[in-house]
Design a protein around this motif. Structure first.
Motif, PDB file in Angstrom:
ATOM      1  N   LEU A  48       7.936 -85.801 -24.694  1.00  0.00           N
ATOM      2  CA  LEU A  48       6.902 -84.779 -24.857  1.00  0.00           C
ATOM      3  C   LEU A  48       7.202 -83.546 -24.016  1.00  0.00           C
ATOM      4  N   HIS A  49       7.204 -82.396 -24.661  1.00  0.00           N
ATOM      5  CA  HIS A  49       7.297 -81.095 -24.000  1.00  0.00           C
ATOM      6  C   HIS A  49       6.419 -80.142 -24.818  1.00  0.00           C
ATOM      7  N   THR A  50       5.157 -80.049 -24.461  1.00  0.00           N
ATOM      8  CA  THR A  50       4.224 -79.282 -25.276  1.00  0.00           C
ATOM      9  C   THR A  50       3.079 -78.788 -24.406  1.00  0.00           C
ATOM     10  N   GLY A  51       2.057 -78.186 -25.024  1.00  0.00           N
ATOM     11  CA  GLY A  51       0.930 -77.710 -24.245  1.00  0.00           C
ATOM     12  C   GLY A  51       0.093 -76.698 -24.997  1.00  0.00           C
ATOM     13  N   VAL A  52      -0.753 -75.985 -24.264  1.00  0.00           N
ATOM     14  CA  VAL A  52      -1.647 -74.994 -24.844  1.00  0.00           C
ATOM     15  C   VAL A  52      -1.767 -73.821 -23.884  1.00  0.00           C
ATOM     16  N   THR A  53      -1.866 -72.628 -24.458  1.00  0.00           N
ATOM     17  CA  THR A  53      -2.057 -71.406 -23.689  1.00  0.00           C
ATOM     18  C   THR A  53      -3.307 -70.714 -24.204  1.00  0.00           C
ATOM     19  N   ALA A  54      -4.156 -70.266 -23.284  1.00  0.00           N
ATOM     20  CA  ALA A  54      -5.419 -69.616 -23.638  1.00  0.00           C
ATOM     21  C   ALA A  54      -5.412 -68.168 -23.176  1.00  0.00           C
ATOM     22  N   ILE A  55      -5.758 -67.262 -24.073  1.00  0.00           N
ATOM     23  CA  ILE A  55      -5.963 -65.849 -23.738  1.00  0.00           C
ATOM     24  C   ILE A  55      -7.457 -65.591 -23.843  1.00  0.00           C
ATOM     25  N   VAL A  56      -8.082 -65.293 -22.710  1.00  0.00           N
ATOM     26  CA  VAL A  56      -9.542 -65.247 -22.617  1.00  0.00           C
ATOM     27  C   VAL A  56     -10.001 -63.830 -22.279  1.00  0.00           C
ATOM     28  N   PRO A  57     -10.621 -63.112 -23.212  1.00  0.00           N
ATOM     29  CA  PRO A  57     -11.187 -61.797 -22.898  1.00  0.00           C
ATOM     30  C   PRO A  57     -12.629 -61.929 -22.388  1.00  0.00           C
ATOM     31  N   ASP A  58     -12.844 -61.486 -21.167  1.00  0.00           N
ATOM     32  CA  ASP A  58     -14.179 -61.604 -20.578  1.00  0.00           C
ATOM     33  C   ASP A  58     -15.209 -60.728 -21.278  1.00  0.00           C
ATOM     34  N   ALA A  59     -14.758 -59.755 -22.082  1.00  0.00           N
ATOM     35  CA  ALA A  59     -15.709 -58.901 -22.795  1.00  0.00           C
ATOM     36  C   ALA A  59     -16.548 -59.688 -23.793  1.00  0.00           C
ATOM     37  N   LEU A  60     -16.034 -60.843 -24.234  1.00  0.00           N
ATOM     38  CA  LEU A  60     -16.837 -61.721 -25.084  1.00  0.00           C
ATOM     39  C   LEU A  60     -17.851 -62.448 -24.208  1.00  0.00           C
ATOM     40  N   GLY A  61     -19.113 -62.367 -24.568  1.00  0.00           N
ATOM     41  CA  GLY A  61     -20.136 -63.012 -23.765  1.00  0.00           C
ATOM     42  C   GLY A  61     -21.477 -62.957 -24.453  1.00  0.00           C
ATOM     43  N   PRO A  62     -22.546 -63.279 -23.719  1.00  0.00           N
ATOM     44  CA  PRO A  62     -23.883 -63.334 -24.332  1.00  0.00           C
ATOM     45  C   PRO A  62     -24.302 -62.021 -24.972  1.00  0.00           C
ATOM     46  N   ASP A  63     -23.835 -60.890 -24.428  1.00  0.00           N
ATOM     47  CA  ASP A  63     -24.260 -59.586 -24.926  1.00  0.00           C
ATOM     48  C   ASP A  63     -23.264 -58.963 -25.899  1.00  0.00           C
ATOM     49  N   ARG A  64     -22.141 -59.648 -26.103  1.00  0.00           N
ATOM     50  CA  ARG A  64     -21.132 -59.103 -27.019  1.00  0.00           C
ATOM     51  C   ARG A  64     -20.408 -60.260 -27.684  1.00  0.00           C
ATOM     52  N   ARG A  65     -20.683 -60.465 -28.938  1.00  0.00           N
ATOM     53  CA  ARG A  65     -20.203 -61.659 -29.616  1.00  0.00           C
ATOM     54  C   ARG A  65     -18.877 -61.453 -30.333  1.00  0.00           C
ATOM     55  N   THR A  66     -18.438 -60.201 -30.530  1.00  0.00           N
ATOM     56  CA  THR A  66     -17.163 -59.956 -31.206  1.00  0.00           C
ATOM     57  C   THR A  66     -16.405 -58.834 -30.509  1.00  0.00           C
ATOM     58  N   LEU A  67     -15.086 -58.828 -30.705  1.00  0.00           N
ATOM     59  CA  LEU A  67     -14.215 -57.741 -30.270  1.00  0.00           C
ATOM     60  C   LEU A  67     -13.388 -57.284 -31.458  1.00  0.00           C
ATOM     61  N   PRO A  68     -13.121 -55.973 -31.565  1.00  0.00           N
ATOM     62  CA  PRO A  68     -12.249 -55.508 -32.649  1.00  0.00           C
ATOM     63  C   PRO A  68     -10.870 -56.156 -32.539  1.00  0.00           C
ATOM     64  N   CYS A  69     -10.320 -56.548 -33.678  1.00  0.00           N
ATOM     65  CA  CYS A  69      -9.020 -57.220 -33.680  1.00  0.00           C
ATOM     66  C   CYS A  69      -8.291 -56.908 -34.970  1.00  0.00           C
ATOM     67  N   ASP A 273       5.563 -65.597 -38.386  1.00  0.00           N
ATOM     68  CA  ASP A 273       5.553 -64.527 -37.388  1.00  0.00           C
ATOM     69  C   ASP A 273       4.240 -63.757 -37.499  1.00  0.00           C
ATOM     70  N   TYR A 274       3.409 -63.870 -36.462  1.00  0.00           N
ATOM     71  CA  TYR A 274       2.072 -63.299 -36.482  1.00  0.00           C
ATOM     72  C   TYR A 274       1.826 -62.481 -35.213  1.00  0.00           C
ATOM     73  N   ALA A 275       1.058 -61.401 -35.372  1.00  0.00           N
ATOM     74  CA  ALA A 275       0.582 -60.660 -34.215  1.00  0.00           C
ATOM     75  C   ALA A 275      -0.907 -60.404 -34.352  1.00  0.00           C
ATOM     76  N   LEU A 276      -1.622 -60.629 -33.258  1.00  0.00           N
ATOM     77  CA  LEU A 276      -3.027 -60.286 -33.133  1.00  0.00           C
ATOM     78  C   LEU A 276      -3.149 -59.221 -32.048  1.00  0.00           C
ATOM     79  N   ALA A 277      -3.911 -58.170 -32.316  1.00  0.00           N
ATOM     80  CA  ALA A 277      -4.128 -57.131 -31.319  1.00  0.00           C
ATOM     81  C   ALA A 277      -5.632 -56.893 -31.193  1.00  0.00           C
ATOM     82  N   PHE A 278      -6.164 -57.017 -29.977  1.00  0.00           N
ATOM     83  CA  PHE A 278      -7.596 -56.815 -29.786  1.00  0.00           C
ATOM     84  C   PHE A 278      -7.855 -55.774 -28.704  1.00  0.00           C
ATOM     85  N   SER A 279      -9.055 -55.192 -28.771  1.00  0.00           N
ATOM     86  CA  SER A 279      -9.460 -54.146 -27.842  1.00  0.00           C
ATOM     87  C   SER A 279     -10.748 -54.573 -27.144  1.00  0.00           C
ATOM     88  N   THR A 280     -10.862 -54.237 -25.853  1.00  0.00           N
ATOM     89  CA  THR A 280     -11.968 -54.749 -25.048  1.00  0.00           C
ATOM     90  C   THR A 280     -13.090 -53.769 -24.734  1.00  0.00           C
TER      91      THR A 280
END
Length: 363
Positions: A48-69, A273-280
């Motif tokens: 086994l050589h595997t895992g998970v990586t998380a990219i967490v934008p703090d702008a998402l929260g109770p007062d903001r449910r979405t970010l442009p992407c 091959d995928y790219a996601l781009a988001f703004s905060t």
């Protein structure tokens, strides 16, 4: 070919500088304010050589449910969970996870658990988790699917704003790229008063190219089995604090995939091959409509520096993903780390890097 037990080093540690723009303090996606990264790494060698990586934008929260992407699909041989809603609405409503192909669905379920337990989601009835993947099945027994909910939550809860670990970590633990050991890489660029940051999970075929100089792997690459397509995949995540809307971010994401060509991708048929781009920043449209520069948004005529920043940051992130990786003996073969001395010597011979001064220590 051997890496001679070298320690991981980033491109700039070897004198390799991509583009003229300045980097952020960490030269990482976490230079974008409010963006954090976390990893869970799973190693039980050689299986086994595997895992998970998380990219967490703090702008998402109770007062903001979405970010442009914005989303760009360079080649669709992949399992990007949540892609159709991102394309349709131009928004994300969860952190972004990266993992192995057959673990993407468990990661998505765990991400739903994480968000439903977050403040402001007590009445949530619908949610679009976003999870990207690449296939690490040569170095890890991908059928085991060892990614549990607890391991995903650990990556999310452990995400920090510091310099992310790179190379053989998280979702890059078992990946290969351009004939060598791949992994996670990151970089950033400054554009005026804003920051553009990129994080990549490299796992694709081609010939490694550094600053225009080809560096073939000379057989170090593990040959694919007859029933496995060439290419595998590359996931790219771009973040910015610039006020770009979803349509503009789609244009940024397109340039992120284009940057793969700079490092030698062959864009094989079997590559996802995928790219996601988001703004905060607050107050930016997720509708994909044209933005009003008078309200503080970036005008179309001013996007070129963001395109350049994205391509440079992604190129350097891809190089970092290889240069920080270490040789890995895996489930179905061995992936060799890029020998740093080979890279430096080839670049010096091509005149890209200066020759060492007399008496200077070797790189």
């Amino acid at each position: 070919m051997s890496d001679n037990g070298q320690r991981p080093r980033r491109a700039r540690d070897l004198g390799i500088v991509v583009g003229p723009l300045a980097t952020g303090t960490l030269n990482a996606i976490t230079d974008v304010p409010g963006v954090r990264v976390g990893h869970t790494t799973i190693v039980d060698a050689p299986r086994l050589h595997t895992g998970v990586t998380a990219i967490v934008p703090d702008a998402l929260g109770p007062d903001r449910r979405t970010l442009p992407c914005g989303l760009f699909v360079g080649n669709g041989f992949g399992k990007l969970v949540g892609a159709t809603q991102v394309a349709e609405l131009g928004a994300i409503e969860t952190p972004i996870l990266l993992t192995a192909t057959l673990s993407a669905f468990r990661a998505a379920d765990a991400l739903v658990t994480y968000v439903l337990a977050s403040p402001g989601h007590e009445e949530t009835r619908t949610l679009n988790p976003v999870v990207g993947e690449t296939n690490d099945g040569r170095l890890s027994d991908i059928r085991v699917r060892p990614l549990t909910e607890a391991r995903v939550l650990a990556a999310l809860d452990g995400a920090t704003a510091g310099a992310p670990d790179e190379g053989c970590v998280g979702a890059g633990t078992g990946t290969m790229a351009l004939g060598f050991k791949g992994g996670i890489g990151t970089s950033s660029r400054l554009v005026g008063g804003w920051t553009v940051g990129a994080l990549v999970q490299s796992n694709f075929s081609g010939t490694l190219t550094v600053r225009g100089v080809p560096i073939p792997a000379d057989g170090a690459r593990v040959p694919p089995s007859a029933d496995e397509p060439e290419g595998n995949s590359c996931m790219i995540v771009v973040a910015t604090d610039a006020p770009l809307d979803a349509r503009q971010l789609g244009r940024v994401a397109r340039r992120a995939v284009f940057a793969m060509a700079r490092v030698g991708s062959d864009f094989a048929s079997g590559s996802g091959d995928y790219a996601l781009a988001f703004s905060t920043p607050p107050g930016v449209s997720s509708s994909g409509s044209a933005v009003d520069a008078a309200e503080g948004s970036v005008a179309e005529r001013d996007l070129d520096p963001f395109f350049a920043a994205t391509m440079d940051a992604v190129e350097e992130a891809l190089l970092n993903s290889l240069l920080t990786a270490t040789t890995t003996v895996g489930h179905r073969g061995t992936a060799t780390a890029v020998p740093h001395d080979l890279v430096v010597n080839r670049l010096r011979a091509a005149g890209v890097l200066p020759q060492p001064s007399a008496g200077a220590p070797a790189s």
